[in-house]
Enzyme design. Sequence first.
Site, PDB file in Angstrom:
ATOM      1  N   TYR A   1       5.629   2.191   6.174  1.00 57.04           N
ATOM      2  CA  TYR A   1       4.633   2.973   5.422  1.00 57.04           C
ATOM      3  C   TYR A   1       3.781   3.793   6.397  1.00 57.04           C
ATOM      4  CZ  TYR A   1       0.271   3.756   2.807  1.00 57.04           C
ATOM      5  OH  TYR A   1      -0.855   4.309   2.239  1.00 57.04           O
TER       6      TYR A   1
ATOM      7  N   SER B   1      -3.394   8.417   5.442  1.00 61.32           N
ATOM      8  CA  SER B   1      -3.978   7.074   5.518  1.00 61.32           C
ATOM      9  C   SER B   1      -4.560   6.862   6.901  1.00 61.32           C
ATOM     10  CB  SER B   1      -2.916   6.010   5.254  1.00 61.32           C
ATOM     11  OG  SER B   1      -3.412   4.737   5.566  1.00 61.32           O
TER      12      SER B   1
HETATM   13  P1  NAP Z   1      -1.541   3.522  -6.725  1.00 61.07           P
HETATM   14  O1  NAP Z   1      -2.761   2.980  -7.383  1.00 61.07           O
HETATM   15  O2  NAP Z   1      -0.432   2.581  -6.393  1.00 61.07           O
HETATM   16  O3  NAP Z   1      -0.979   4.718  -7.645  1.00 61.07           O
HETATM   17  C1  NAP Z   1       0.182   5.351  -7.244  1.00 61.07           C
HETATM   18  C2  NAP Z   1       0.399   6.598  -8.058  1.00 61.07           C
HETATM   19  O4  NAP Z   1       1.578   7.258  -7.564  1.00 61.07           O
HETATM   20  C3  NAP Z   1       0.656   6.326  -9.521  1.00 61.07           C
HETATM   21  O5  NAP Z   1       0.151   7.400 -10.292  1.00 61.07           O
HETATM   22  C4  NAP Z   1       2.177   6.283  -9.605  1.00 61.07           C
HETATM   23  O6  NAP Z   1       2.680   6.635 -10.891  1.00 61.07           O
HETATM   24  C5  NAP Z   1       2.552   7.348  -8.593  1.00 61.07           C
HETATM   25  N1  NAP Z   1       3.863   7.096  -8.033  1.00 61.07           N
HETATM   26  C6  NAP Z   1       4.240   6.049  -7.274  1.00 61.07           C
HETATM   27  N2  NAP Z   1       5.542   6.139  -6.979  1.00 61.07           N
HETATM   28  C7  NAP Z   1       5.987   7.251  -7.578  1.00 61.07           C
HETATM   29  C8  NAP Z   1       7.260   7.889  -7.648  1.00 61.07           C
HETATM   30  N3  NAP Z   1       8.351   7.380  -7.074  1.00 61.07           N
HETATM   31  N4  NAP Z   1       7.363   9.028  -8.359  1.00 61.07           N
HETATM   32  C9  NAP Z   1       6.273   9.553  -8.958  1.00 61.07           C
HETATM   33  N5  NAP Z   1       5.051   9.007  -8.933  1.00 61.07           N
HETATM   34  C10 NAP Z   1       4.916   7.870  -8.243  1.00 61.07           C
HETATM   35  O7  NAP Z   1      -1.885   4.259  -5.366  1.00 61.07           O
HETATM   36  P2  NAP Z   1      -3.309   4.590  -4.677  1.00 61.07           P
HETATM   37  O8  NAP Z   1      -3.781   3.353  -4.013  1.00 61.07           O
HETATM   38  O9  NAP Z   1      -4.185   5.303  -5.613  1.00 61.07           O
HETATM   39  O10 NAP Z   1      -2.829   5.562  -3.506  1.00 61.07           O
HETATM   40  C11 NAP Z   1      -2.864   6.968  -3.625  1.00 61.07           C
HETATM   41  C12 NAP Z   1      -2.592   7.564  -2.265  1.00 61.07           C
HETATM   42  O11 NAP Z   1      -3.583   7.096  -1.336  1.00 61.07           O
HETATM   43  C13 NAP Z   1      -1.246   7.199  -1.661  1.00 61.07           C
HETATM   44  O12 NAP Z   1      -0.726   8.289  -0.957  1.00 61.07           O
HETATM   45  C14 NAP Z   1      -1.579   6.087  -0.695  1.00 61.07           C
HETATM   46  O13 NAP Z   1      -0.630   5.964   0.338  1.00 61.07           O
HETATM   47  C15 NAP Z   1      -2.921   6.569  -0.194  1.00 61.07           C
HETATM   48  N6  NAP Z   1      -3.756   5.517   0.391  1.00 61.07           N
HETATM   49  C16 NAP Z   1      -4.191   4.484  -0.404  1.00 61.07           C
HETATM   50  C17 NAP Z   1      -4.988   3.509   0.173  1.00 61.07           C
HETATM   51  C18 NAP Z   1      -5.529   2.361  -0.629  1.00 61.07           C
HETATM   52  O14 NAP Z   1      -6.128   1.446  -0.039  1.00 61.07           O
HETATM   53  N7  NAP Z   1      -5.366   2.335  -1.946  1.00 61.07           N
HETATM   54  C19 NAP Z   1      -5.324   3.584   1.536  1.00 61.07           C
HETATM   55  C20 NAP Z   1      -4.862   4.636   2.286  1.00 61.07           C
HETATM   56  C21 NAP Z   1      -4.072   5.631   1.706  1.00 61.07           C
HETATM   57  P3  NAP Z   1       2.945   5.481 -12.013  1.00 61.07           P
HETATM   58  O15 NAP Z   1       1.580   4.996 -12.436  1.00 61.07           O
HETATM   59  O16 NAP Z   1       3.645   6.170 -13.123  1.00 61.07           O
HETATM   60  O17 NAP Z   1       3.725   4.417 -11.347  1.00 61.07           O
END
Ligand code: NAP
Length: 251
Positions: free
Chosen positions: A157, A144
């Site tokens: 985080y 991130s």
């Molecule tokens: P998201 O929409 O919240 O999706 C999270 C995913 O991770 C889902 O597939 C979820 O599965 C899975 N997951 C969460 N907790 C889990 C656990 N305990 N065991 C197994 N699977 C789990 O997240 P996102 O925004 O796409 O983020 C993806 C990555 O990008 C993350 O590493 C996040 O930190 C990083 N990131 C995101 C942003 C942003 O603005 N969105 C910015 C910087 C970095 P379920 O659907 O089954 O719950």
Amino acid sequence: MAGKTALVTGASRGIGRAIAERLAADGALVAVHYARSVEAAAEVVGSILDAGGEAFPLRTELGVPGDTESLYTAFDAELVRRGIAPRLDILVNNAAVSGSARIHEVTGELIDRIFSVNVKALLLLTQEGLIRMPAGGRVINVSSAVTRKSYPESVVYSMSKGALDTLTLALAKELGPRDITVNAVSPGFTATDMNAKHRTTPEGEARLAGLSVFGRIGRPADIADAVAFLASPDSRWITGQFLDTSGGTHL
Ligand code: NAP
């Protein structure tokens, strides 16, 4: 990427979904990992199959005892079922949990919850995945922008992503002799469920859009395209790097 197998953790939604779909479009057989979203994961697999790609769902909750073992038991079994000896060419460590808390709001429970998924489970999952990874393999960590741009609103985080950056650096040196690259991508605000609460009003949406020099919030495909490059043979001479995928946030 025909003949390659990829595991994308947290691929049922958001950025992970876009990465799974892109790697499958590039020819890889993709394990669409998730924890609870059975229907969403089935939809991702369905969309990949409809597009002519190959994928299968892989359900394991991370951050609980035995998570790594149950994930690879199911992963290996599916490959064997397809007549493929267990191998993992591309590991995308994407699944993570977030949590807003400034320093005075931090609790031990929050630290345990975030670090058990974002750090402990990820590290053990990577350790086990590397046993199956041949030369030419790729480890891509979804970090991130918060490791380079101060974000005290989510201090735990941010620290968990700092640990991931450190792992990226350490593993890149460790795995170079095996011809495996290890890199990280660092998204800024990207339109997913993770930050939906910040985008409920036009003002909130505009504030996040204003962080990028492009004046919009990132889209999951913006990140997936960068991951696809790091997964491809074109990135063979790049390792231990942090690719900013934040649309020039806070430049
Ligand atoms: P998201 O929409 O919240 O999706 C999270 C995913 O991770 C889902 O597939 C979820 O599965 C899975 N997951 C969460 N907790 C889990 C656990 N305990 N065991 C197994 N699977 C789990 O997240 P996102 O925004 O796409 O983020 C993806 C990555 O990008 C993350 O590493 C996040 O930190 C990083 N990131 C995101 C942003 C942003 O603005 N969105 C910015 C910087 C970095 P379920 O659907 O089954 O719950």
